[in-house]
Motif scaffolding. Structure first.
Motif, PDB file in Angstrom:
ATOM      1  N   TYR A  71       0.922  -1.265  -0.145  1.00 16.24           N
ATOM      2  CA  TYR A  71       0.130  -0.051   0.001  1.00 16.24           C
ATOM      3  C   TYR A  71       0.788   1.300  -0.010  1.00 16.24           C
ATOM      4  O   TYR A  71       2.047   1.226   0.414  1.00 16.24           O
ATOM      5  CB  TYR A  71      -0.743  -0.103   1.302  1.00 16.24           C
ATOM      6  CG  TYR A  71      -0.271  -0.059   2.613  1.00 16.24           C
ATOM      7  CD1 TYR A  71       0.210   1.252   3.046  1.00 16.24           C
ATOM      8  CD2 TYR A  71       0.128  -1.092   3.226  1.00 16.24           C
ATOM      9  CE1 TYR A  71       0.639   1.205   4.378  1.00 16.24           C
ATOM     10  CE2 TYR A  71       0.891  -1.133   4.364  1.00 16.24           C
ATOM     11  CZ  TYR A  71       1.067   0.098   4.912  1.00 16.24           C
ATOM     12  OH  TYR A  71       1.826   0.160   6.128  1.00 16.24           O
ATOM     13  N   ARG A  72       0.372   2.350  -0.540  1.00 16.20           N
ATOM     14  CA  ARG A  72       0.654   3.839  -0.484  1.00 16.20           C
ATOM     15  C   ARG A  72      -0.111   4.550   0.207  1.00 16.20           C
ATOM     16  O   ARG A  72      -1.257   4.719  -0.027  1.00 16.20           O
ATOM     17  CB  ARG A  72       1.031   4.085  -1.860  1.00 16.20           C
ATOM     18  CG  ARG A  72       1.899   5.589  -1.808  1.00 16.20           C
ATOM     19  CD  ARG A  72       3.095   5.769  -2.127  1.00 16.20           C
ATOM     20  NE  ARG A  72       4.089   4.811  -2.143  1.00 16.20           N
ATOM     21  CZ  ARG A  72       5.095   4.690  -3.125  1.00 16.20           C
ATOM     22  NH1 ARG A  72       5.069   5.534  -4.179  1.00 16.20           N
ATOM     23  NH2 ARG A  72       5.815   3.692  -3.155  1.00 16.20           N
ATOM     24  N   VAL A  83       2.979   2.808  -6.395  1.00 18.56           N
ATOM     25  CA  VAL A  83       2.482   1.521  -5.838  1.00 18.56           C
ATOM     26  C   VAL A  83       2.779   0.538  -6.817  1.00 18.56           C
ATOM     27  O   VAL A  83       3.488  -0.534  -6.251  1.00 18.56           O
ATOM     28  CB  VAL A  83       0.809   1.512  -5.427  1.00 18.56           C
ATOM     29  CG1 VAL A  83       0.391   0.287  -5.006  1.00 18.56           C
ATOM     30  CG2 VAL A  83       0.592   2.546  -4.508  1.00 18.56           C
TER      31      VAL A  83
END
Length: 170
Positions: free
Chosen positions: A70-71, A93
């Motif tokens: 995730y970002r 990502v």
């Protein structure tokens, strides 16, 4: 030149599902336990002073463990600040996933305007080991990342965050 999906699957590509979610600091209402006859009261600031946007990717390949990458982007409410993730955030990502997975990627995502923009198409064309498949117009039940966001948002019920303690400077 990008390989077709069958070739990438034969080469050991990861199938990756991507989706995004956003959350204001104003807590969502949820149920909680309290003493009989006493309604629990959670005090929060009157105005939301921030927003968190997150893009997540679930990577699956037979014989390998499933991964969640995730970002996170914090939006502090500054003037002219973008309140959502950009094409660069999404491709970041995917690039991070490619670095961690070290294999071709078959990316499955929805038809969000940022995903199908001309800028995104250009970024995708520059990545030879990336194949993108678009989901039908509205099909949240086909994307397993939707279940992750559902769980996260339920977990945030009654969280009383006052501010974003540190806002990232760009």
């Amino acid at each position: 030149m990008a390989c077709d999906k069958r070739t990438q699957a034969a080469l050991g590509a990861f199938v990756c599902f991507e989706d995004e979610a956003g959350q204001h600091l104003t807590p969502p209402r949820g149920r909680t336990w309290g003493r009989r006859g006493q309604t629990p009261i959670v005090k929060v600031a009157g105005r939301s002073s921030g927003r968190a946007s997150i893009a997540g990717l679930i990577a699956v390949r037979p014989g390998a463990r499933t991964r969640l990458l995730y970002r996170l982007r914090i939006h502090c409410g500054r003037k002219n600040e973008r309140r959502s993730l950009s094409e660069r955030d999404y491709i970041g990502v995917v690039d991070a996933a490619h670095q961690q997975l070290r294999a071709p990627i078959i990316l499955i995502w929805d038809r969000l305007n940022t995903h199908v923009s001309a800028t995104m198409k250009q970024m995708i064309a520059q990545r030879a080991r990336l194949t993108v498949v678009l989901l039908p117009a509205y099909a949240p039940d086909l994307n397993p990342v939707e279940d992750v966001w559902s769980h996260v948002k339920r977990s945030l019920a009654n969280l009383a965050a006052h501010t974003v303690s540190t806002c990232w400077r760009r």
